[in-house]
Design a protein around this motif. Structure first.
Motif, PDB file in Angstrom:
ATOM      1  N   THR A 221      -7.832 -68.657  17.342  1.00 28.92           N
ATOM      2  CA  THR A 221      -7.075 -69.087  16.159  1.00 28.92           C
ATOM      3  C   THR A 221      -7.418 -68.223  14.950  1.00 28.92           C
ATOM      4  OG1 THR A 221      -7.038 -71.359  16.996  1.00 28.92           O
ATOM      5  CG2 THR A 221      -6.572 -71.029  14.654  1.00 28.92           C
ATOM      6  N   VAL A 222      -8.708 -67.984  14.745  1.00 35.05           N
ATOM      7  CA  VAL A 222      -9.126 -67.119  13.632  1.00 35.05           C
ATOM      8  C   VAL A 222      -8.573 -65.709  13.821  1.00 35.05           C
ATOM      9  CG1 VAL A 222     -11.117 -66.083  12.480  1.00 35.05           C
ATOM     10  CG2 VAL A 222     -11.184 -68.490  13.171  1.00 35.05           C
ATOM     11  N   ALA A 223      -8.593 -65.205  15.067  1.00 41.13           N
ATOM     12  CA  ALA A 223      -8.041 -63.872  15.333  1.00 41.13           C
ATOM     13  C   ALA A 223      -6.554 -63.820  15.041  1.00 41.13           C
ATOM     14  CB  ALA A 223      -8.310 -63.490  16.786  1.00 41.13           C
ATOM     15  N   ALA A 224      -5.839 -64.901  15.346  1.00 43.35           N
ATOM     16  CA  ALA A 224      -4.400 -64.935  15.065  1.00 43.35           C
ATOM     17  C   ALA A 224      -4.138 -64.865  13.564  1.00 43.35           C
ATOM     18  CB  ALA A 224      -3.789 -66.198  15.667  1.00 43.35           C
ATOM     19  N   ILE A 225      -4.928 -65.601  12.783  1.00 46.37           N
ATOM     20  CA  ILE A 225      -4.727 -65.596  11.321  1.00 46.37           C
ATOM     21  C   ILE A 225      -5.007 -64.208  10.745  1.00 46.37           C
ATOM     22  CG2 ILE A 225      -5.553 -66.555   9.151  1.00 46.37           C
ATOM     23  CD1 ILE A 225      -6.150 -69.153  10.660  1.00 46.37           C
ATOM     24  N   GLY A 226      -6.151 -63.614  11.129  1.00 48.57           N
ATOM     25  CA  GLY A 226      -6.484 -62.286  10.616  1.00 48.57           C
ATOM     26  C   GLY A 226      -5.510 -61.227  11.070  1.00 48.57           C
ATOM     27  N   SER A 227      -5.091 -61.297  12.334  1.00 50.58           N
ATOM     28  CA  SER A 227      -4.146 -60.307  12.845  1.00 50.58           C
ATOM     29  C   SER A 227      -2.795 -60.421  12.156  1.00 50.58           C
ATOM     30  CB  SER A 227      -3.984 -60.486  14.360  1.00 50.58           C
ATOM     31  OG  SER A 227      -5.208 -60.321  15.023  1.00 50.58           O
ATOM     32  N   ALA A 228      -2.373 -61.656  11.890  1.00 43.33           N
ATOM     33  CA  ALA A 228      -1.092 -61.836  11.203  1.00 43.33           C
ATOM     34  C   ALA A 228      -1.143 -61.268   9.788  1.00 43.33           C
ATOM     35  CB  ALA A 228      -0.723 -63.318  11.177  1.00 43.33           C
TER      36      ALA A 228
ATOM     37  N   LEU B 184      -3.295 -58.867   8.444  1.00 44.31           N
ATOM     38  CA  LEU B 184      -3.395 -57.401   8.435  1.00 44.31           C
ATOM     39  C   LEU B 184      -2.178 -56.764   9.098  1.00 44.31           C
ATOM     40  CD1 LEU B 184      -7.180 -56.906   9.258  1.00 44.31           C
ATOM     41  CD2 LEU B 184      -6.036 -56.723   7.044  1.00 44.31           C
ATOM     42  N   GLY B 185      -1.604 -57.438  10.107  1.00 43.45           N
ATOM     43  CA  GLY B 185      -0.405 -56.886  10.729  1.00 43.45           C
ATOM     44  C   GLY B 185       0.766 -56.848   9.769  1.00 43.45           C
ATOM     45  N   ALA B 186       0.916 -57.897   8.954  1.00 48.78           N
ATOM     46  CA  ALA B 186       1.987 -57.901   7.953  1.00 48.78           C
ATOM     47  C   ALA B 186       1.774 -56.796   6.926  1.00 48.78           C
ATOM     48  CB  ALA B 186       2.038 -59.271   7.271  1.00 48.78           C
ATOM     49  N   GLN B 187       0.523 -56.582   6.521  1.00 46.76           N
ATOM     50  CA  GLN B 187       0.229 -55.504   5.565  1.00 46.76           C
ATOM     51  C   GLN B 187       0.557 -54.146   6.165  1.00 46.76           C
ATOM     52  OE1 GLN B 187      -3.855 -55.504   4.324  1.00 46.76           O
ATOM     53  NE2 GLN B 187      -3.602 -53.800   2.902  1.00 46.76           N
ATOM     54  N   ALA B 188       0.163 -53.943   7.437  1.00 42.68           N
ATOM     55  CA  ALA B 188       0.444 -52.663   8.086  1.00 42.68           C
ATOM     56  C   ALA B 188       1.946 -52.463   8.287  1.00 42.68           C
ATOM     57  CB  ALA B 188      -0.285 -52.602   9.425  1.00 42.68           C
ATOM     58  N   LEU B 189       2.664 -53.525   8.650  1.00 48.10           N
ATOM     59  CA  LEU B 189       4.111 -53.406   8.849  1.00 48.10           C
ATOM     60  C   LEU B 189       4.825 -53.078   7.542  1.00 48.10           C
ATOM     61  CD1 LEU B 189       6.537 -53.690  10.739  1.00 48.10           C
ATOM     62  CD2 LEU B 189       6.571 -56.140  10.207  1.00 48.10           C
ATOM     63  N   LEU B 190       4.401 -53.701   6.466  1.00 47.52           N
ATOM     64  CA  LEU B 190       5.008 -53.409   5.172  1.00 47.52           C
ATOM     65  C   LEU B 190       4.785 -51.952   4.782  1.00 47.52           C
ATOM     66  CD1 LEU B 190       6.463 -54.459   2.657  1.00 47.52           C
ATOM     67  CD2 LEU B 190       4.220 -55.084   1.707  1.00 47.52           C
ATOM     68  N   ALA B 191       3.545 -51.467   5.002  1.00 49.31           N
ATOM     69  CA  ALA B 191       3.257 -50.056   4.684  1.00 49.31           C
ATOM     70  C   ALA B 191       4.060 -49.117   5.567  1.00 49.31           C
ATOM     71  CB  ALA B 191       1.757 -49.806   4.848  1.00 49.31           C
TER      72      ALA B 191
ATOM     73  N   LEU C 273       1.089 -56.464  19.301  1.00 52.23           N
ATOM     74  CA  LEU C 273       0.390 -57.262  18.293  1.00 52.23           C
ATOM     75  C   LEU C 273       1.062 -58.631  18.128  1.00 52.23           C
ATOM     76  CD1 LEU C 273      -1.744 -57.587  16.096  1.00 52.23           C
ATOM     77  CD2 LEU C 273      -0.164 -56.456  14.502  1.00 52.23           C
ATOM     78  N   LEU C 274       2.391 -58.646  18.096  1.00 50.98           N
ATOM     79  CA  LEU C 274       3.107 -59.918  17.983  1.00 50.98           C
ATOM     80  C   LEU C 274       2.837 -60.801  19.194  1.00 50.98           C
ATOM     81  CD1 LEU C 274       5.152 -61.727  16.532  1.00 50.98           C
ATOM     82  CD2 LEU C 274       6.978 -60.482  17.740  1.00 50.98           C
ATOM     83  N   TRP C 275       2.809 -60.202  20.379  1.00 48.25           N
ATOM     84  CA  TRP C 275       2.499 -60.955  21.594  1.00 48.25           C
ATOM     85  C   TRP C 275       1.103 -61.579  21.513  1.00 48.25           C
ATOM     86  CZ3 TRP C 275       1.146 -58.483  26.961  1.00 48.25           C
ATOM     87  CH2 TRP C 275       0.971 -59.503  27.898  1.00 48.25           C
ATOM     88  N   MET C 276       0.145 -60.791  21.028  1.00 49.57           N
ATOM     89  CA  MET C 276      -1.226 -61.295  20.925  1.00 49.57           C
ATOM     90  C   MET C 276      -1.311 -62.454  19.929  1.00 49.57           C
ATOM     91  SD  MET C 276      -4.758 -59.312  19.891  1.00 49.57           S
ATOM     92  CE  MET C 276      -4.481 -59.459  18.122  1.00 49.57           C
ATOM     93  N   ILE C 277      -0.620 -62.341  18.803  1.00 53.89           N
ATOM     94  CA  ILE C 277      -0.663 -63.408  17.797  1.00 53.89           C
ATOM     95  C   ILE C 277      -0.074 -64.699  18.359  1.00 53.89           C
ATOM     96  CG2 ILE C 277       0.225 -64.127  15.555  1.00 53.89           C
ATOM     97  CD1 ILE C 277       0.059 -61.205  14.669  1.00 53.89           C
TER      98      ILE C 277
END
Length: 412
Positions: free
Chosen positions: A39-46, A48-55, A78-82
């Motif tokens: 659960t914690v990994a999903a929150i962090g990945s979401a 940082l993933g949103a930040q990376a996608l925006l960039a 990454l989406l699959w993992m989240i």
């Protein structure tokens, strides 16, 4: 055994036992810890993933098929993992896929992103996901492999950055800082996860030892209570019956000795009850016996049913009903203890209104009835002697395919 009985036995043997369903409960704390980590990994990945996608989107000008393919290679796993971390299913394959896909994307970065940004302080969007790759490795692999990925991904990223910058001196300082920072952070993440998992494993082990200790103490207490009850019965009932039989010198005395012996056997067979309740001669309906057997299965958590066959209006004397129920309970307990409840099935059959037969089947490994020690009362006293005390019959057939216990009674 009839063809219908064999078919039922094969069908029920394919159903997992209650104990098999419960496999893994001994790692309750460990499973909860894995759920928390995912659960914690999903929150962090979401985040940082949103930040990376925006960039990545803001820098995608003009649209380049190579860069779009690079984004798909990284963000789809990454989406699959989240999603897997959120629902708690398929976490390891999803996390492992993202880790490998991210490493491939890093290796292809200098080829796909030709030229790139020449400012070493301007980090590419793929940098934001370096530690997410380490977190994915933490969820998917063993500790040693996790440490390898915690070192490999930052070093691979540093090499990609230096290649992109042509190994110029201005790139070494910023790249070295980024690599050292990600290595330290990744090592801390893996160390914390290892520590939490070890604590959870210790709690599960302590719980397992406590349960085993409690079970041993309960078994010892039950054995002592049975020994005391057996001693009292041997002194009060069995010994008196033997004395009466030895002194019998007439038909009346012999009949009295037989009655005392039968009463002693009934009491001996009922030693598991705190107060012997042999029942009365009042008729008991078959439905009441079926209800008692179903209650026994429910109380013991057995995944089985009681099947009814024949005359539904059948009745037997109260003493007979009591003996059959207690003997069937013992047979059910044996099936749960020695066969893990595999293929457990109970059949109550009435060929006539005054006859009753109860069959307890299981698909366990079986046993040799003749090899049972003399001190084991589970079958001799609680099944055979109990049915003999009410002029009933008991038949036990056991082989590698399972065990069948048949309890029968009919008026003499």
């Amino acid at each position: 055994m009839t063809a219908d009985d064999r078919s039922l036995k094969e069908a029920w043997s394919s159903i997992p036992s209650q104990r098999e369903v419960g496999i893994g409960l001994e790692r309750f704390t460990g499973q909860r810890m894995e759920r928390i980590l995912s659960t914690v990994a999903a929150i962090g990945s979401a985040a940082l993933g949103a930040q990376a996608l925006l960039a990545a989107v803001t820098r995608l000008a003009p649209p380049d098929p190579g860069r779009i393919g690079m984004m798909a290679l990284v963000f789809l796993p990454l989406l699959w993992m989240i999603v897997a971390c959120v629902i708690g299913k398929g976490v390891k394959p999803a996390a492992g896929t993202f880790t490998v896909a991210y490493a491939i994307a890093l290796a292809l970065w200098p080829v796909v992103v030709e030229g790139g940004v020449r400012d070493p302080s301007n980090q590419p969007w793929i940098f934001f996901l370096v530690n997410i790759g380490v977190v994915a490795a933490m969820l998917a692999f063993t500790t040693r492999i996790q440490l390898v990925w915690a070192l490999t991904l930052p070093i691979l990223y540093g090499w990609v950055r230096l290649v992109q910058g042509g190994f110029e001196q201005s790139w070494w300082i910023s790249t070295g800082f980024d690599v050292s920072f990600t290595i330290i952070l990744g090592t801390v993440i893996i160390s914390l996860a290892w520590m939490f998992r070890q604590i959870a494993a210790g709690v599960d082990e302590a719980r397992s030892r406590a349960v085993e200790g409690y079970a041993s103490a309960a078994a010892a207490s039950a054995a002592e209570e049975e020994r005391v009850a057996m001693s009292a019965l041997m002194h009060d009932s069995v010994l008196a019956a033997l004395i009466a039989a030895e002194r019998a010198d007439s038909d009346r005395a012999r009949a009295l000795a037989v009655a005392m012996a039968r009463e002693a056997l009934t009491r001996l067979a009922n030693t598991e009850a705190s107060i012997a309740q042999e029942g009365s001669d009042a008729p008991v309906a078959r439905s009441q016996i079926v209800t008692e057997l179903r209650r026994t299965l429910s109380e013991r958590g057995a995944d089985a049913v009681v099947e009814e066959r024949g005359a539904a209006e059948a009745e037997v004397p109260g003493k007979v009903a009591r003996a059959i129920v207690l003997a069937a309970r013992q047979a059910i307990g044996n099936a749960l203890a020695h066969a893990d409840g595999h293929g457990l099935h109970v059949i109550v059959d009435s060929a006539a209104a005054d006859r009753l037969r109860v069959t307890v089947l299981d698909a366990g490994p079986g046993f040799d009835p003749d090899a049972i020690g003399e001190d084991r009362l589970g079958i001799r006293a609680s099944i055979v002697a109990r049915m003999a005390a009410v002029a009933g019959t008991s038949e036990i057939v056991s082989d590698v395919d399972g065990t069948t216990v048949v309890l029968g009674w009919e008026p003499s």
